[in-house]
Design a protein around this motif. Structure first.
Motif, PDB file in Angstrom:
ATOM      1  N   ARG A  67       4.581  22.251  71.584  1.00 27.10           N
ATOM      2  CA  ARG A  67       5.412  22.366  72.786  1.00 27.10           C
ATOM      3  C   ARG A  67       5.096  21.200  73.724  1.00 27.10           C
ATOM      4  NH1 ARG A  67       4.368  27.336  73.836  1.00 27.10           N
ATOM      5  NH2 ARG A  67       6.193  28.109  72.752  1.00 27.10           N
ATOM      6  N   GLY A 110      11.749  15.844  73.278  1.00 31.43           N
ATOM      7  CA  GLY A 110      12.444  16.820  72.446  1.00 31.43           C
ATOM      8  C   GLY A 110      12.262  16.690  70.945  1.00 31.43           C
ATOM      9  N   HIS A 111      11.184  16.081  70.494  1.00 27.52           N
ATOM     10  CA  HIS A 111      10.916  16.171  69.055  1.00 27.52           C
ATOM     11  C   HIS A 111       9.421  16.381  68.802  1.00 27.52           C
ATOM     12  CE1 HIS A 111       9.116  12.143  68.463  1.00 27.52           C
ATOM     13  NE2 HIS A 111       9.962  11.750  69.392  1.00 27.52           N
ATOM     14  N   GLY A 139      13.450  20.207  64.698  1.00 28.52           N
ATOM     15  CA  GLY A 139      13.177  19.963  66.112  1.00 28.52           C
ATOM     16  C   GLY A 139      13.267  21.245  66.911  1.00 28.52           C
ATOM     17  N   PRO A 140      13.053  21.154  68.215  1.00 24.59           N
ATOM     18  CA  PRO A 140      13.025  22.350  69.072  1.00 24.59           C
ATOM     19  C   PRO A 140      14.330  23.153  69.055  1.00 24.59           C
ATOM     20  CG  PRO A 140      12.114  20.463  70.229  1.00 24.59           C
ATOM     21  CD  PRO A 140      12.682  19.933  68.948  1.00 24.59           C
ATOM     22  N   LYS A 141      15.443  22.505  68.691  1.00 28.16           N
ATOM     23  CA  LYS A 141      16.711  23.240  68.704  1.00 28.16           C
ATOM     24  C   LYS A 141      16.960  23.987  67.407  1.00 28.16           C
ATOM     25  CE  LYS A 141      18.973  20.378  72.129  1.00 28.16           C
ATOM     26  NZ  LYS A 141      19.320  18.964  72.216  1.00 28.16           N
ATOM     27  N   ASP A 142      16.131  23.729  66.399  1.00 31.94           N
ATOM     28  CA  ASP A 142      16.340  24.372  65.101  1.00 31.94           C
ATOM     29  C   ASP A 142      15.623  25.720  65.049  1.00 31.94           C
ATOM     30  OD1 ASP A 142      17.796  22.155  64.027  1.00 31.94           O
ATOM     31  OD2 ASP A 142      15.886  21.088  63.910  1.00 31.94           O
ATOM     32  N   ALA A 143      16.207  26.684  65.773  1.00 32.23           N
ATOM     33  CA  ALA A 143      15.526  27.968  65.945  1.00 32.23           C
ATOM     34  C   ALA A 143      15.298  28.687  64.626  1.00 32.23           C
ATOM     35  CB  ALA A 143      16.338  28.858  66.883  1.00 32.23           C
ATOM     36  N   GLY A 170      11.344  26.221  64.397  1.00 32.81           N
ATOM     37  CA  GLY A 170      11.622  25.050  65.223  1.00 32.81           C
ATOM     38  C   GLY A 170      11.538  25.328  66.712  1.00 32.81           C
ATOM     39  N   ASP A 171      11.898  26.554  67.103  1.00 34.17           N
ATOM     40  CA  ASP A 171      11.816  26.882  68.532  1.00 34.17           C
ATOM     41  C   ASP A 171      10.421  27.396  68.908  1.00 34.17           C
ATOM     42  OD1 ASP A 171      11.831  29.272  67.246  1.00 34.17           O
ATOM     43  OD2 ASP A 171      13.479  30.164  68.363  1.00 34.17           O
TER      44      ASP A 171
END
Lengths: 449, 188
Positions: free
Chosen positions: A336, A344-345, A414-418, A437-438
């Motif tokens: 995080r 954001g990666h 990445g963070p958006k790939d829940a 990812g999240d």
């Protein structure tokens, strides 16, 4: 506002942050101002009282005398604030994990270096390295000394015995050139190992190394690498042996290594076995040089040398096990932080190395390389986040090294790939610990895709 | 330790672990007053100086297990509280006698102040000693760390806002105990 409570007035009297309406009220209300001033005076009295409280005059001298009679403190693993080459992750990578890996490096490097030169019969050399039933070599590490020339700071004698047991005895070298045994790392193939610290009379159990120590170690995967030597260094005599040298960029073998690293490989022109391998790793501390030489091939090695019984009278300093949930939490927090500073990666690597990722995070966070202290009050929070994140990166590395079923996908997730798996490893109970990812963590049956 | 503040706790810890005992002496200089204050309060009746020595010896021996050397201060506060607690548990003596001994001990520390002044400061310190444990630890840490609330929060392992609230509550309670709070006013 109503009259502030005594606690609100005390906040103001102590100079602590207080809500703006309080200041407005105080400006308008003499009674409250008086009460605040009384609290201020009380605080000043307290400061006086504590100011008068002296530490015992002879306390320090008494303590130092007692310390000289006491055993010196020691720790089983080096403290975090040490030169990076003493970093546990770095050491494992360069010394112990490297015992088996180093020769695979050599095999890979030779293959790369000489692949396009059939005259050198390179395939036979790589074959010979892989076919060896045992080998030994010395490993010396030189690190920069301020502005001066790099100095040898550690030396190891490493043994390798098929099918992959390793033993490395490492000594530290002081500025006067004296060597002191520092630690012995024993890792039998596929089994738990032991680290022994003779100076502190401690030992620590280590997990079996079932994951990827580095891609080098997968000798069967050698063919999947491509690249050629950057330069033919010609021939010279090394320790009485005629050898031919090549230089190459080690990132062709290990893409996740520090940039600007360099490698030289010198191999016996007659037997095609390596004679000298020199690896230079450049990072924020300057160039660190690792040299492998004094190779012995297929000499008998007593299997007893890989036994993991602790020496008599040594204390067990194996760190307590952390639960997979706890580890997942530490890793998620680190990632995080990384994503926060990277915009954001997550670290975009296949094999995550603690030191490499630490360097990258320091750079992203705008800290000096390998910061040892907060750069200033305004950056204290950044530094704390950086500091805390390091342990998570160490855990990712350990899991990838120790756990055959561990995987990390920072390059694609990445963070958006829940719903995509960012990291996964097999727990001792047979289930999989998963981080999405999240950064949501979950425990799942191992066969779920 | 004026002139030595640039050296971080973490550096001193690292040097101690590398065998430099003087570095640990520097840590002693930095924290002895706070440790002394803690053991004096938490284990009254014992020789606070001896207990302070014991705390630092215990910290020295356990230094290898300290995971985050930059948090040495907070860790040492924990060591001091444990040492004090161990002694308090083993103690079966009458608590009132401790308070008396405590007051004397404090007064002896203030030889720079005038007799009357010392009397008053001793009374104030007795009131501090009567605060709830968390509040009195906060007060100790705050006034022995140059009234730096952020540093106090670190030492207490509390959030800053939590530390501010604790300090404010403690000061308000002390004022009340010293008879400084006027009648509670209500209304605008």
């Amino acid at each position: 506002m109503n009259h502030p409570t005594p606690e609100e007035l005390a906040r103001d009297a102590l100079g602590l942050p207080a809500p703006a309406p309080l200041a407005e009220h105080l400006a308008a209300c003499p009674a409250c101002r008086d009460r605040r001033d009384a609290l201020r005076a009380l605080s000043a009295r307290l400061a006086d009282a504590y100011d008068g409280a002296e530490a015992p005059a002879d306390g320090r001298a008494r303590l130092l005398a007692a310390l000289s009679r006491s055993t010196a403190p020691s720790r089983p693993t080096p403290p975090p604030l040490v030169p990076f080459w003493k970093d546990p992750i770095m050491r494992r990578r360069l010394f112990a994990g490297g015992a088996a890996a180093s020769l695979a490096i050599v095999a890979t490097a030779l293959w790369l270096a000489t692949g396009p030169r059939p005259a050198f019969a390179m395939s036979q050399v790589a074959e010979a390295v892989r076919a060896a039933r045992s080998y030994q070599y010395s490993l010396t590490m030189r690190t920069p000394q301020g502005a001066g020339e790099p100095r040898a700071v550690m030396t190891s004698r490493c043994l390798w015995l098929a099918p992959g047991s390793t033993r490395c005895e490492t000594s530290v070298i002081d500025a006067e050139g004296r060597t002191t045994p520092d630690m012995t790392e024993i890792q039998p193939a596929g089994a738990p190992g032991i680290d022994v610290y003779p100076r502190q009379k401690l030992f620590a159990r280590t997990k079996p190394q079932l994951g990827r120590v580095s891609p080098f170690i997968r000798v069967d995967a050698l063919g999947s690498y491509s690249g050629v030597a950057d330069r033919d260094l010609g021939e010279k005599t090394i320790a009485g042996v005629r050898a031919r040298g090549f230089s190459l960029d080690p990132r062709k073998i290990e893409p996740d290594m520090q940039p600007d690293s360099a490698m030289e490989v010198w191999a016996d022109v007659a037997t095609h076995r390596p004679v000298l391998v020199k690896l230079t790793i450049r990072d924020a501390s300057g160039p660190m040089v690792k040299e492998l030489d004094d190779f012995r091939w297929d000499v008998p090695i007593d299997p007893k040398l890989f036994e993991t019984t602790p020496p008599q009278g040594y204390t067990d300093a194996t760190p307590p096990e952390k639960s997979p949930e706890e580890i997942a939490g530490i890793i998620a927090a680190s990632l995080r932080t990384f994503a926060e500073f990277s915009g954001g990666h997550y670290p975009r690597v296949d094999m995550l190395y603690g030191d490499v990722t630490d360097d990258e995070l320091a750079r992203l966070a705008g800290l000096e390389p390998k910061p040892q202290r907060p750069p200033g009050p305004d950056a204290a929070e950044t530094y704390r986040k950086f500091w805390d994140a390091r342990s998570g990166f160490g855990w990712i590395n350990s899991l990838l090294v120790d756990n055959a079923d561990a995987s990390y996908h920072g390059k694609t997730v990445g963070p958006k790939d829940a719903d995509k798996v960012l990291m996964r490893w097999r727990r001792d109970d047979g289930r999989d610990q998963v981080i999405y990812g999240d950064l949501r963590t979950a425990v799942e049956a191992p066969d779920r895709p | 330790m004026i002139g030595n503040e640039a050296t971080t706790d973490a550096e001193l810890v690292a040097r101690t672990l590398a065998g430099d005992r003087e570095a640990f002496g520097d840590l002693y200089d930095r924290y002895a007053r706070l440790v002394l204050a803690i053991v004096r309060r938490e284990a009254p009746g014992r020789s606070a100086h001896d207990l302070t020595q014991e705390c630092f010896l215990r910290a020295y021996k356990g230094l290898g297990g300290l995971q985050a050397p930059d948090r040495f201060g907070a860790w040492l506060v924990g060591v001091a509280r444990r040492v004090a607690l161990d002694h308090r548990r083993s103690s079966r003596r009458d608590r009132h006698r401790f308070v008396e001994a405590e007051a004397l001990d404090v007064r002896a520390g203030f030889d720079r102040a005038s007799a009357q002044d010392a009397e008053e400061l001793a009374l104030l310190m007795r009131r501090v000693a009567e605060l709830p444990e968390r509040e009195r630890l906060a007060i100790d840490a705050f006034y022995l760390q140059d009234q730096d609330a952020a540093r106090t929060a670190e030492l207490l392992r509390l959030s800053r806002s939590g530390t501010y609230a604790l300090l404010a509550r403690a000061l308000a309670r002390l004022a009340s105990a010293m008879g400084l709070d006027g009648p509670e006013e209500t209304g605008p």
